[in-house]
Design a protein around this motif. Structure first.
Motif, PDB file in Angstrom:
ATOM      1  N   THR A 162       5.188   9.249   7.868  1.00  8.54           N
ATOM      2  CA  THR A 162       5.725   9.357   6.505  1.00  8.54           C
ATOM      3  C   THR A 162       7.032   8.573   6.434  1.00  8.54           C
ATOM      4  O   THR A 162       7.614   8.225   7.464  1.00  8.54           O
ATOM      5  N   CYS A 163       7.487   8.374   5.209  1.00 10.49           N
ATOM      6  CA  CYS A 163       8.775   7.706   5.043  1.00 10.49           C
ATOM      7  C   CYS A 163       9.869   8.459   5.800  1.00 10.49           C
ATOM      8  O   CYS A 163      10.761   7.849   6.379  1.00 10.49           O
ATOM      9  N   ALA A 164       9.798   9.781   5.804  1.00 10.18           N
ATOM     10  CA  ALA A 164      10.844  10.576   6.443  1.00 10.18           C
ATOM     11  C   ALA A 164      10.973  10.285   7.933  1.00 10.18           C
ATOM     12  O   ALA A 164      12.049  10.452   8.498  1.00 10.18           O
ATOM     13  N   ASN A 165       9.892   9.841   8.578  1.00 10.53           N
ATOM     14  CA  ASN A 165      10.010   9.524  10.007  1.00 10.53           C
ATOM     15  C   ASN A 165       9.891   8.018  10.266  1.00 10.53           C
ATOM     16  O   ASN A 165       9.544   7.596  11.365  1.00 10.53           O
ATOM     17  N   CYS A 166      10.236   7.237   9.251  1.00 11.98           N
ATOM     18  CA  CYS A 166      10.257   5.768   9.349  1.00 11.98           C
ATOM     19  C   CYS A 166      11.703   5.310   9.580  1.00 11.98           C
ATOM     20  O   CYS A 166      12.640   5.861   8.992  1.00 11.98           O
ATOM     21  N   SER A 167      11.856   4.300  10.407  1.00 12.32           N
ATOM     22  CA  SER A 167      13.209   3.814  10.726  1.00 12.32           C
ATOM     23  C   SER A 167      13.914   3.201   9.512  1.00 12.32           C
ATOM     24  O   SER A 167      15.133   3.075   9.514  1.00 12.32           O
ATOM     25  N   LEU A 168      13.169   2.840   8.482  1.00 11.89           N
ATOM     26  CA  LEU A 168      13.784   2.207   7.307  1.00 11.89           C
ATOM     27  C   LEU A 168      14.206   3.222   6.246  1.00 11.89           C
ATOM     28  O   LEU A 168      14.814   2.862   5.249  1.00 11.89           O
ATOM     29  N   TYR A 169      13.888   4.490   6.467  1.00 14.98           N
ATOM     30  CA  TYR A 169      14.209   5.532   5.486  1.00 14.98           C
ATOM     31  C   TYR A 169      15.669   5.941   5.634  1.00 14.98           C
ATOM     32  O   TYR A 169      16.145   6.175   6.747  1.00 14.98           O
ATOM     33  N   ALA A 170      16.365   6.065   4.508  1.00 16.12           N
ATOM     34  CA  ALA A 170      17.796   6.394   4.534  1.00 16.12           C
ATOM     35  C   ALA A 170      18.095   7.758   3.930  1.00 16.12           C
ATOM     36  O   ALA A 170      19.263   8.108   3.778  1.00 16.12           O
ATOM     37  N   HIS A 212       0.816  -1.229   0.000  1.00 13.58           N
ATOM     38  CA  HIS A 212       0.000   0.000   0.000  1.00 13.58           C
ATOM     39  C   HIS A 212       0.846   1.275   0.000  1.00 13.58           C
ATOM     40  O   HIS A 212       0.502   2.248   0.664  1.00 13.58           O
ATOM     41  N   TYR A 213       1.955   1.257  -0.760  1.00  7.93           N
ATOM     42  CA  TYR A 213       2.829   2.434  -0.821  1.00  7.93           C
ATOM     43  C   TYR A 213       2.164   3.566  -1.591  1.00  7.93           C
ATOM     44  O   TYR A 213       1.594   3.357  -2.657  1.00  7.93           O
ATOM     45  N   LYS A 214       2.242   4.757  -1.029  1.00  8.73           N
ATOM     46  CA  LYS A 214       1.818   5.988  -1.710  1.00  8.73           C
ATOM     47  C   LYS A 214       2.947   6.994  -1.608  1.00  8.73           C
ATOM     48  O   LYS A 214       3.562   7.123  -0.550  1.00  8.73           O
ATOM     49  N   GLY A 223       6.098   9.909   1.503  1.00  8.30           N
ATOM     50  CA  GLY A 223       5.341   8.694   1.248  1.00  8.30           C
ATOM     51  C   GLY A 223       5.034   7.886   2.500  1.00  8.30           C
ATOM     52  O   GLY A 223       5.315   8.312   3.630  1.00  8.30           O
ATOM     53  N   TRP A 224       4.477   6.714   2.271  1.00 10.21           N
ATOM     54  CA  TRP A 224       4.125   5.823   3.383  1.00 10.21           C
ATOM     55  C   TRP A 224       3.831   4.432   2.825  1.00 10.21           C
ATOM     56  O   TRP A 224       3.400   4.290   1.673  1.00 10.21           O
ATOM     57  N   CYS A 225       4.052   3.406   3.655  1.00  8.09           N
ATOM     58  CA  CYS A 225       3.614   2.037   3.321  1.00  8.09           C
ATOM     59  C   CYS A 225       3.318   1.281   4.604  1.00  8.09           C
ATOM     60  O   CYS A 225       3.612   1.756   5.707  1.00  8.09           O
ATOM     61  N   ASP A 226       2.764   0.072   4.438  1.00  6.96           N
ATOM     62  CA  ASP A 226       2.389  -0.789   5.578  1.00  6.96           C
ATOM     63  C   ASP A 226       3.538  -1.091   6.530  1.00  6.96           C
ATOM     64  O   ASP A 226       3.310  -1.411   7.693  1.00  6.96           O
ATOM     65  N   ALA A 227       4.758  -1.040   6.023  1.00  2.00           N
ATOM     66  CA  ALA A 227       5.917  -1.431   6.835  1.00  2.00           C
ATOM     67  C   ALA A 227       6.451  -0.273   7.677  1.00  2.00           C
ATOM     68  O   ALA A 227       7.491  -0.422   8.315  1.00  2.00           O
ATOM     69  N   TRP A 228       5.743   0.856   7.692  1.00  6.03           N
ATOM     70  CA  TRP A 228       6.228   2.016   8.453  1.00  6.03           C
ATOM     71  C   TRP A 228       6.557   1.585   9.874  1.00  6.03           C
ATOM     72  O   TRP A 228       5.812   0.858  10.520  1.00  6.03           O
ATOM     73  N   ASP A 229       7.709   2.079  10.334  1.00  2.00           N
ATOM     74  CA  ASP A 229       8.181   1.774  11.690  1.00  2.00           C
ATOM     75  C   ASP A 229       8.799   3.050  12.255  1.00  2.00           C
ATOM     76  O   ASP A 229       9.680   3.649  11.623  1.00  2.00           O
ATOM     77  N   ASP A 270      14.306   4.332  -4.700  1.00  2.27           N
ATOM     78  CA  ASP A 270      14.112   5.188  -3.540  1.00  2.27           C
ATOM     79  C   ASP A 270      12.622   5.463  -3.362  1.00  2.27           C
ATOM     80  O   ASP A 270      11.806   5.115  -4.223  1.00  2.27           O
ATOM     81  N   VAL A 271      12.299   6.055  -2.233  1.00  2.00           N
ATOM     82  CA  VAL A 271      10.904   6.337  -1.913  1.00  2.00           C
ATOM     83  C   VAL A 271      10.775   7.817  -1.573  1.00  2.00           C
ATOM     84  O   VAL A 271      11.758   8.484  -1.246  1.00  2.00           O
ATOM     85  N   ALA A 272       9.568   8.319  -1.630  1.00  2.00           N
ATOM     86  CA  ALA A 272       9.333   9.738  -1.342  1.00  2.00           C
ATOM     87  C   ALA A 272       9.354   9.982   0.166  1.00  2.00           C
ATOM     88  O   ALA A 272       8.756   9.219   0.928  1.00  2.00           O
ATOM     89  N   GLY A 282      16.621   6.442   0.071  1.00  2.42           N
ATOM     90  CA  GLY A 282      16.605   4.984   0.099  1.00  2.42           C
ATOM     91  C   GLY A 282      15.667   4.461   1.175  1.00  2.42           C
ATOM     92  O   GLY A 282      15.299   5.166   2.107  1.00  2.42           O
ATOM     93  N   CYS A 283      15.284   3.220   0.998  1.00  2.00           N
ATOM     94  CA  CYS A 283      14.423   2.528   1.962  1.00  2.00           C
ATOM     95  C   CYS A 283      15.006   1.138   2.151  1.00  2.00           C
ATOM     96  O   CYS A 283      15.412   0.503   1.178  1.00  2.00           O
ATOM     97  N   GLY A 284      15.033   0.685   3.373  1.00  2.00           N
ATOM     98  CA  GLY A 284      15.593  -0.625   3.664  1.00  2.00           C
ATOM     99  C   GLY A 284      14.879  -1.773   2.977  1.00  2.00           C
ATOM    100  O   GLY A 284      15.418  -2.870   2.876  1.00  2.00           O
ATOM    101  N   LEU A 285      13.671  -1.538   2.461  1.00  2.00           N
ATOM    102  CA  LEU A 285      12.937  -2.609   1.776  1.00  2.00           C
ATOM    103  C   LEU A 285      13.345  -2.766   0.321  1.00  2.00           C
ATOM    104  O   LEU A 285      13.069  -3.790  -0.285  1.00  2.00           O
ATOM    105  N   PHE A 286      13.977  -1.724  -0.236  1.00  2.00           N
ATOM    106  CA  PHE A 286      14.255  -1.722  -1.672  1.00  2.00           C
ATOM    107  C   PHE A 286      15.730  -1.433  -1.932  1.00  2.00           C
ATOM    108  O   PHE A 286      16.252  -0.416  -1.488  1.00  2.00           O
TER     109      PHE A 286
HETATM  110 FE1  SF4 Z   1       8.527   4.444   3.480  1.00  6.79          FE
HETATM  111 FE2  SF4 Z   1       7.592   2.011   3.893  1.00  6.79          FE
HETATM  112 FE3  SF4 Z   1      10.149   2.344   3.268  1.00  6.79          FE
HETATM  113 FE4  SF4 Z   1       9.255   3.104   5.674  1.00  6.79          FE
HETATM  114  S1  SF4 Z   1       9.321   1.006   4.898  1.00  6.79           S
HETATM  115  S2  SF4 Z   1      10.610   4.264   4.298  1.00  6.79           S
HETATM  116  S3  SF4 Z   1       7.175   3.820   5.185  1.00  6.79           S
HETATM  117  S4  SF4 Z   1       8.361   2.794   1.951  1.00  6.79           S
END
Ligand code: SF4
Length: 106
Positions: free
Chosen positions: A66-74, A45-47, A96-102, A91-93, A83-87
């Motif tokens: 948002t991605c900017a305050n997610c622990s996986l955002y680089a 559900h990434y936007k 942005g946001w997705c289900d894996a937000w942490d 890169d992600v905005a 960057g995002c630890g999932l990909f």
């Molecule tokens: Fe954004 Fe999801 Fe990556 Fe976190 S895990 S940075 S919310 S895309």
């Protein structure tokens, strides 16, 4: 250091190198933006704009996440994408946001 100790440290060294690479400017130049219609993006559900998350379909989303305050955002503070630890190759905005937000620590 004996051979067993050296082998035991390989995962730690590999993780540290990967983390450094994820945050590096060289990597940022190689990345393409994750598109919302990417099959993995659809699945999580990434936007690119967290404000467009359909809360009826994704009730776990909380405004302000948002991605900017997610622990996986680089990305660095102020970057529009990062960057995002999932990909590995996208890169992600920051907005942005997705289900894996942490929640990012701190
Ligand atoms: Fe954004 Fe999801 Fe990556 Fe976190 S895990 S940075 S919310 S895309």
């Amino acid at each position: 250091m004996n051979r067993r100790d050296a082998i035991a440290r390989v995962p730690l060294v590999t993780f540290a190198a990967l983390a450094a690479w994820q945050a590096s400017p060289a990597r940022a130049q190689q990345l393409t933006h994750l598109q919302e219609d990417d099959p993995t993006a659809v699945e999580i559900h990434y936007k690119r704009d967290a404000g467009k998350v359909d809360r009826a379909k994704v009730p776990k989303y909380v405004p302000g996440q948002t991605c900017a305050n997610c622990s996986l955002y680089a990305g660095a503070p102020g970057d529009t994408d990062g960057g995002c630890g999932l990909f590995i190759d996208k890169d992600v905005a920051a907005a942005g946001w997705c289900d894996a937000w942490d929640k990012k620590a701190g």
